[in-house]
Scaffold this motif. Structure first.
Motif, PDB file in Angstrom:
ATOM      1  N   PHE A 174       0.842  -1.194   0.000  1.00  0.00           N
ATOM      2  CA  PHE A 174       0.000   0.000   0.000  1.00  0.00           C
ATOM      3  C   PHE A 174       0.879   1.247   0.000  1.00  0.00           C
ATOM      4  O   PHE A 174       1.944   1.260   0.610  1.00  0.00           O
ATOM      5  CB  PHE A 174      -0.886   0.050   1.255  1.00  0.00           C
ATOM      6  CG  PHE A 174      -1.984  -0.962   1.292  1.00  0.00           C
ATOM      7  CD1 PHE A 174      -3.251  -0.655   0.817  1.00  0.00           C
ATOM      8  CD2 PHE A 174      -1.761  -2.230   1.809  1.00  0.00           C
ATOM      9  CE1 PHE A 174      -4.273  -1.585   0.865  1.00  0.00           C
ATOM     10  CE2 PHE A 174      -2.783  -3.163   1.862  1.00  0.00           C
ATOM     11  CZ  PHE A 174      -4.041  -2.846   1.393  1.00  0.00           C
ATOM     12  N   TRP A 175       0.396   2.261  -0.687  1.00  0.00           N
ATOM     13  CA  TRP A 175       0.970   3.606  -0.567  1.00  0.00           C
ATOM     14  C   TRP A 175      -0.037   4.458   0.187  1.00  0.00           C
ATOM     15  O   TRP A 175      -1.248   4.361  -0.062  1.00  0.00           O
ATOM     16  CB  TRP A 175       1.219   4.206  -1.945  1.00  0.00           C
ATOM     17  CG  TRP A 175       1.688   5.643  -1.919  1.00  0.00           C
ATOM     18  CD1 TRP A 175       2.980   6.089  -1.871  1.00  0.00           C
ATOM     19  CD2 TRP A 175       0.875   6.823  -1.948  1.00  0.00           C
ATOM     20  NE1 TRP A 175       3.024   7.449  -1.872  1.00  0.00           N
ATOM     21  CE2 TRP A 175       1.742   7.937  -1.913  1.00  0.00           C
ATOM     22  CE3 TRP A 175      -0.508   7.045  -1.994  1.00  0.00           C
ATOM     23  CZ2 TRP A 175       1.282   9.256  -1.931  1.00  0.00           C
ATOM     24  CZ3 TRP A 175      -0.975   8.363  -2.001  1.00  0.00           C
ATOM     25  CH2 TRP A 175      -0.084   9.438  -1.971  1.00  0.00           C
ATOM     26  N   GLY A 176       0.450   5.275   1.105  1.00  0.00           N
ATOM     27  CA  GLY A 176      -0.469   6.126   1.845  1.00  0.00           C
ATOM     28  C   GLY A 176       0.191   7.409   2.299  1.00  0.00           C
ATOM     29  O   GLY A 176       1.417   7.582   2.200  1.00  0.00           O
ATOM     30  N   CYS A 177      -0.624   8.309   2.792  1.00  0.00           N
ATOM     31  CA  CYS A 177      -0.106   9.550   3.357  1.00  0.00           C
ATOM     32  C   CYS A 177      -1.057  10.035   4.453  1.00  0.00           C
ATOM     33  O   CYS A 177      -2.244   9.694   4.462  1.00  0.00           O
ATOM     34  CB  CYS A 177       0.090  10.617   2.292  1.00  0.00           C
ATOM     35  SG  CYS A 177      -1.413  11.103   1.414  1.00  0.00           S
ATOM     36  N   VAL A 178      -0.491  10.797   5.376  1.00  0.00           N
ATOM     37  CA  VAL A 178      -1.286  11.375   6.465  1.00  0.00           C
ATOM     38  C   VAL A 178      -0.864  12.814   6.661  1.00  0.00           C
ATOM     39  O   VAL A 178       0.245  13.217   6.291  1.00  0.00           O
ATOM     40  CB  VAL A 178      -1.113  10.588   7.788  1.00  0.00           C
ATOM     41  CG1 VAL A 178      -1.537   9.147   7.622  1.00  0.00           C
ATOM     42  CG2 VAL A 178       0.325  10.674   8.300  1.00  0.00           C
ATOM     43  N   SER A 179      -1.752  13.576   7.260  1.00  0.00           N
ATOM     44  CA  SER A 179      -1.444  14.961   7.606  1.00  0.00           C
ATOM     45  C   SER A 179      -2.198  15.315   8.889  1.00  0.00           C
ATOM     46  O   SER A 179      -2.905  14.488   9.469  1.00  0.00           O
ATOM     47  CB  SER A 179      -1.861  15.909   6.473  1.00  0.00           C
ATOM     48  OG  SER A 179      -3.285  16.079   6.456  1.00  0.00           O
ATOM     49  N   TRP A 180      -2.053  16.554   9.309  1.00  0.00           N
ATOM     50  CA  TRP A 180      -2.704  17.034  10.520  1.00  0.00           C
ATOM     51  C   TRP A 180      -4.215  16.814  10.475  1.00  0.00           C
ATOM     52  O   TRP A 180      -4.859  16.646  11.506  1.00  0.00           O
ATOM     53  CB  TRP A 180      -2.387  18.511  10.706  1.00  0.00           C
ATOM     54  CG  TRP A 180      -2.963  19.139  11.945  1.00  0.00           C
ATOM     55  CD1 TRP A 180      -4.019  20.001  12.027  1.00  0.00           C
ATOM     56  CD2 TRP A 180      -2.495  18.950  13.290  1.00  0.00           C
ATOM     57  NE1 TRP A 180      -4.236  20.375  13.322  1.00  0.00           N
ATOM     58  CE2 TRP A 180      -3.308  19.745  14.134  1.00  0.00           C
ATOM     59  CE3 TRP A 180      -1.471  18.204  13.865  1.00  0.00           C
ATOM     60  CZ2 TRP A 180      -3.140  19.807  15.512  1.00  0.00           C
ATOM     61  CZ3 TRP A 180      -1.295  18.267  15.241  1.00  0.00           C
ATOM     62  CH2 TRP A 180      -2.134  19.057  16.048  1.00  0.00           C
ATOM     63  N   TYR A 181      -4.787  16.799   9.288  1.00  0.00           N
ATOM     64  CA  TYR A 181      -6.234  16.670   9.151  1.00  0.00           C
ATOM     65  C   TYR A 181      -6.697  15.220   9.024  1.00  0.00           C
ATOM     66  O   TYR A 181      -7.879  14.973   8.799  1.00  0.00           O
ATOM     67  CB  TYR A 181      -6.727  17.506   7.971  1.00  0.00           C
ATOM     68  CG  TYR A 181      -6.648  18.986   8.262  1.00  0.00           C
ATOM     69  CD1 TYR A 181      -7.650  19.631   8.979  1.00  0.00           C
ATOM     70  CD2 TYR A 181      -5.533  19.718   7.877  1.00  0.00           C
ATOM     71  CE1 TYR A 181      -7.557  20.982   9.285  1.00  0.00           C
ATOM     72  CE2 TYR A 181      -5.436  21.075   8.176  1.00  0.00           C
ATOM     73  CZ  TYR A 181      -6.450  21.699   8.875  1.00  0.00           C
ATOM     74  OH  TYR A 181      -6.351  23.037   9.183  1.00  0.00           O
ATOM     75  N   GLY A 182      -5.783  14.280   9.195  1.00  0.00           N
ATOM     76  CA  GLY A 182      -6.175  12.881   9.207  1.00  0.00           C
ATOM     77  C   GLY A 182      -5.500  12.075   8.124  1.00  0.00           C
ATOM     78  O   GLY A 182      -4.494  12.486   7.536  1.00  0.00           O
ATOM     79  N   VAL A 183      -6.065  10.905   7.847  1.00  0.00           N
ATOM     80  CA  VAL A 183      -5.486  10.048   6.819  1.00  0.00           C
ATOM     81  C   VAL A 183      -5.806  10.613   5.445  1.00  0.00           C
ATOM     82  O   VAL A 183      -6.889  11.154   5.204  1.00  0.00           O
ATOM     83  CB  VAL A 183      -6.012   8.600   6.925  1.00  0.00           C
ATOM     84  CG1 VAL A 183      -5.567   7.961   8.223  1.00  0.00           C
ATOM     85  CG2 VAL A 183      -7.528   8.526   6.780  1.00  0.00           C
ATOM     86  N   GLY A 184      -4.833  10.482   4.554  1.00  0.00           N
ATOM     87  CA  GLY A 184      -5.068  10.752   3.151  1.00  0.00           C
ATOM     88  C   GLY A 184      -5.453   9.457   2.457  1.00  0.00           C
ATOM     89  O   GLY A 184      -5.831   8.487   3.106  1.00  0.00           O
TER      90      GLY A 184
END
Length: 215
Positions: A70-80
């Motif tokens: 899996f490729w994923g990303c996250v930020s201050w506003y939650g999961v991308g």
């Protein structure tokens, strides 16, 4: 070793950044979710003072056993987005992932020039990928080698894998379905707790003189 110097240099560069800075960073990574293996966090019994010694660290293997990348990303506003990937990640694959998914995460952050943290394999540095980052106004922070403690998505992967393991999927199709479901169940507060720890992570690298930290 050279990576120790690079970790210290990274810490020096970002030592004065507060949590507010890290709130505007997109943390990016790939992770391999294994089937028929306990893919959650491993616990090792150690004596006092041994926790961060290399001989007592559990090795990590991204490609052990059958599973799904899996490729994923996250930020201050939650999961991308979380994206299942067939085969290995190539330069063109990575370029398309950035092009297709980073803009919506940047929009959540309300920035047109987002910072990203990513690890440093060659597929992240091909000419096409670098051109795409420039087109998207992405500013890569240049994560040092051997530095999972500086990418908070590693902590998110651990939370996610624990959740998936408890459901015990029995096929690759079910593994993918459960993985996507449990990714959406990761809370904003779980991610924010990790992002708030970034200044402490930087400080810990100084304390350990570039070595492994508790993160």
């Amino acid at each position: 070793e050279e990576y120790i110097k690079l970790r210290l240099a990274f810490a020096e560069k970002y030592k004065d950044k507060t949590s507010h800075f890290w709130m505007n960073v997109i943390f990016v990574d790939e992770s391999y979710l294994r089937l028929f293996h306990n893919d959650s966090r491993k616990r090792v019994r150690r004596h006092k003072g041994e926790a961060l010694q290399p001989d007592y660290l559990v090795p990590r293997f991204k490609h052990e056993g059958g599973g799904v990348m899996f490729w994923g990303c996250v930020s201050w506003y939650g999961v991308g987005p979380l994206v299942p990937i067939e085969g290995s990640v190539r330069g063109d694959t990575y370029k398309n992932l950035l092009s297709n998914y980073i803009p919506q995460v940047a929009q959540q952050l309300m920035t047109t020039s987002p910072y990203i943290i990513e690890d440093g394999p060659n597929v992240h540095k091909t000419k096409d990928v670098l051109d795409e980052k420039k087109r998207l106004n992405l500013i890569s922070l240049g994560l040092p080698p051997n530095s999972p403690d500086l990418n908070v998505i590693e902590g998110v992967w651990s939370i996610w894998k624990d959740k998936v393991a408890r459901r015990q999927p029995l096929s690759l199709a079910e593994l993918t379905e459960v993985g996507l479901e449990e990714w959406r169940n990761i809370t904003v507060e779980e991610i924010r707790t990790l992002i708030r720890s970034m200044p402490s992570r930087i400080e810990a690298i100084y304390t350990m003189k570039g070595g492994h930290t508790k993160y």
